[in-house]
Scaffold this active site. Sequence first.
Site, PDB file in Angstrom:
ATOM      1  N   ASP A  33       0.848  -1.191   0.000  1.00 18.72           N
ATOM      2  CA  ASP A  33       0.000   0.000   0.000  1.00 18.72           C
ATOM      3  C   ASP A  33       0.885   1.243   0.000  1.00 18.72           C
ATOM      4  O   ASP A  33       1.901   1.299   0.690  1.00 18.72           O
ATOM      5  CB  ASP A  33      -0.912  -0.009   1.236  1.00 18.72           C
ATOM      6  CG  ASP A  33      -2.057   0.981   1.109  1.00 18.72           C
ATOM      7  OD1 ASP A  33      -3.200   0.531   0.932  1.00 18.72           O
ATOM      8  OD2 ASP A  33      -1.806   2.199   1.168  1.00 18.72           O
ATOM      9  N   ILE A  34       0.472   2.267  -0.750  1.00 12.95           N
ATOM     10  CA  ILE A  34       1.269   3.497  -0.864  1.00 12.95           C
ATOM     11  C   ILE A  34       1.257   4.307   0.433  1.00 12.95           C
ATOM     12  O   ILE A  34       2.186   5.073   0.694  1.00 12.95           O
ATOM     13  CB  ILE A  34       0.766   4.343  -2.067  1.00 12.95           C
ATOM     14  CG1 ILE A  34       1.824   5.326  -2.542  1.00 12.95           C
ATOM     15  CG2 ILE A  34      -0.527   5.074  -1.729  1.00 12.95           C
ATOM     16  CD1 ILE A  34       1.509   5.980  -3.875  1.00 12.95           C
ATOM     17  N   ASN A  90     -13.151  -3.230   2.184  1.00 18.05           N
ATOM     18  CA  ASN A  90     -14.061  -2.102   2.387  1.00 18.05           C
ATOM     19  C   ASN A  90     -15.036  -2.067   1.223  1.00 18.05           C
ATOM     20  O   ASN A  90     -14.628  -2.173   0.059  1.00 18.05           O
ATOM     21  CB  ASN A  90     -13.279  -0.786   2.453  1.00 18.05           C
ATOM     22  CG  ASN A  90     -12.438  -0.695   3.720  1.00 18.05           C
ATOM     23  OD1 ASN A  90     -12.885  -1.083   4.794  1.00 18.05           O
ATOM     24  ND2 ASN A  90     -11.221  -0.186   3.597  1.00 18.05           N
ATOM     25  N   VAL A  99     -10.994   3.126  -3.649  1.00 19.38           N
ATOM     26  CA  VAL A  99     -10.643   2.612  -4.978  1.00 19.38           C
ATOM     27  C   VAL A  99     -11.667   1.544  -5.345  1.00 19.38           C
ATOM     28  O   VAL A  99     -11.812   0.539  -4.625  1.00 19.38           O
ATOM     29  CB  VAL A  99      -9.215   2.022  -5.002  1.00 19.38           C
ATOM     30  CG1 VAL A  99      -8.894   1.473  -6.386  1.00 19.38           C
ATOM     31  CG2 VAL A  99      -8.182   3.082  -4.593  1.00 19.38           C
ATOM     32  N   HIS A 103     -10.342  -5.116  -3.475  1.00 18.08           N
ATOM     33  CA  HIS A 103      -8.992  -5.343  -2.951  1.00 18.08           C
ATOM     34  C   HIS A 103      -9.092  -5.800  -1.517  1.00 18.08           C
ATOM     35  O   HIS A 103      -9.905  -5.328  -0.744  1.00 18.08           O
ATOM     36  CB  HIS A 103      -8.142  -4.080  -3.070  1.00 18.08           C
ATOM     37  CG  HIS A 103      -8.772  -2.838  -2.535  1.00 18.08           C
ATOM     38  ND1 HIS A 103      -9.709  -2.127  -3.252  1.00 18.08           N
ATOM     39  CD2 HIS A 103      -8.615  -2.190  -1.360  1.00 18.08           C
ATOM     40  CE1 HIS A 103     -10.096  -1.078  -2.535  1.00 18.08           C
ATOM     41  NE2 HIS A 103      -9.456  -1.092  -1.371  1.00 18.08           N
ATOM     42  N   HIS A 105      -7.141  -5.936   1.969  1.00 17.25           N
ATOM     43  CA  HIS A 105      -6.042  -5.364   2.745  1.00 17.25           C
ATOM     44  C   HIS A 105      -5.490  -6.453   3.665  1.00 17.25           C
ATOM     45  O   HIS A 105      -6.255  -7.088   4.401  1.00 17.25           O
ATOM     46  CB  HIS A 105      -6.531  -4.229   3.649  1.00 17.25           C
ATOM     47  CG  HIS A 105      -7.058  -3.012   2.948  1.00 17.25           C
ATOM     48  ND1 HIS A 105      -6.325  -1.861   2.800  1.00 17.25           N
ATOM     49  CD2 HIS A 105      -8.262  -2.755   2.386  1.00 17.25           C
ATOM     50  CE1 HIS A 105      -7.048  -0.944   2.183  1.00 17.25           C
ATOM     51  NE2 HIS A 105      -8.233  -1.459   1.916  1.00 17.25           N
TER      52      HIS A 105
HETATM   53  P1  5GP Z   1      -9.845   1.467   0.274  1.00 21.08           P
HETATM   54  O1  5GP Z   1      -9.985   2.656   1.179  1.00 21.08           O
HETATM   55  O2  5GP Z   1     -10.474   1.693  -1.080  1.00 21.08           O
HETATM   56  O3  5GP Z   1     -10.272   0.181   0.918  1.00 21.08           O
HETATM   57  O4  5GP Z   1      -8.287   1.305   0.084  1.00 21.08           O
HETATM   58  C1  5GP Z   1      -7.565   1.792  -1.002  1.00 21.08           C
HETATM   59  C2  5GP Z   1      -6.103   1.665  -0.647  1.00 21.08           C
HETATM   60  O5  5GP Z   1      -5.326   1.846  -1.807  1.00 21.08           O
HETATM   61  C3  5GP Z   1      -5.624   2.715   0.382  1.00 21.08           C
HETATM   62  O6  5GP Z   1      -5.093   2.043   1.520  1.00 21.08           O
HETATM   63  C4  5GP Z   1      -4.587   3.528  -0.385  1.00 21.08           C
HETATM   64  O7  5GP Z   1      -3.505   3.932   0.431  1.00 21.08           O
HETATM   65  C5  5GP Z   1      -4.165   2.569  -1.488  1.00 21.08           C
HETATM   66  N1  5GP Z   1      -3.740   3.231  -2.706  1.00 21.08           N
HETATM   67  C6  5GP Z   1      -4.392   4.237  -3.347  1.00 21.08           C
HETATM   68  N2  5GP Z   1      -3.716   4.613  -4.440  1.00 21.08           N
HETATM   69  C7  5GP Z   1      -2.612   3.825  -4.500  1.00 21.08           C
HETATM   70  C8  5GP Z   1      -1.518   3.759  -5.423  1.00 21.08           C
HETATM   71  O8  5GP Z   1      -1.419   4.469  -6.410  1.00 21.08           O
HETATM   72  N3  5GP Z   1      -0.569   2.811  -5.161  1.00 21.08           N
HETATM   73  C9  5GP Z   1      -0.640   1.984  -4.071  1.00 21.08           C
HETATM   74  N4  5GP Z   1       0.354   1.113  -3.916  1.00 21.08           N
HETATM   75  N5  5GP Z   1      -1.658   2.025  -3.198  1.00 21.08           N
HETATM   76  C10 5GP Z   1      -2.627   2.936  -3.399  1.00 21.08           C
END
Ligand code: 5GP
Length: 117
Positions: A33-34, A90, A99, A103, A105
């Site tokens: 994760d970024i 999520n 996103v 996915h 986590h």
């Molecule tokens: P969500 O909140 O949708 O469950 O999680 C999306 C996750 O994707 C977040 O933890 C966010 O930090 C990660 N994320 C968003 N954009 C990028 C990216 O460009 N690269 C990586 N490696 N992770 C990302």
Amino acid sequence: MKEDRQCIFCKIIAREIGSTILYEDNDIIAFNDIAPKAPVHVIIIPKQHIERINDITAETALLVGRLILVAKTLAEKLEIAESGYRLVFNCNQNAGQAVFHIHLHLLGGRLLHWPPG
Ligand code: 5GP
Ligand code: ZN
């Protein structure tokens, strides 16, 4: 393979956005994760663009199950299997889904509080 040209995770699969990839096969990819929320924070995704868990079907359920198998294997490799870890999907606004490409986590390496905020 269905993809969405606007989707950040489809761009990671296509190597249009860089990431640290920890696992890849024909159907699945996993990367760091970024913005990690724990010492270990890996994102595990199907290469198929499925927007949210609400959209999974009997046909794609096996693929979702395989995400968990990859998470388990990575937890062992990253040495958090014994100390423990959390797996999270999520879905939609109240869960904070940012996103819209499903996915999983994988979070670990520290004590994770319960219930989550
Ligand atoms: P969500 O909140 O949708 O469950 O999680 C999306 C996750 O994707 C977040 O933890 C966010 O930090 C990660 N994320 C968003 N954009 C990028 C990216 O460009 N690269 C990586 N490696 N992770 C990302
Ligand atoms: Zn996508």
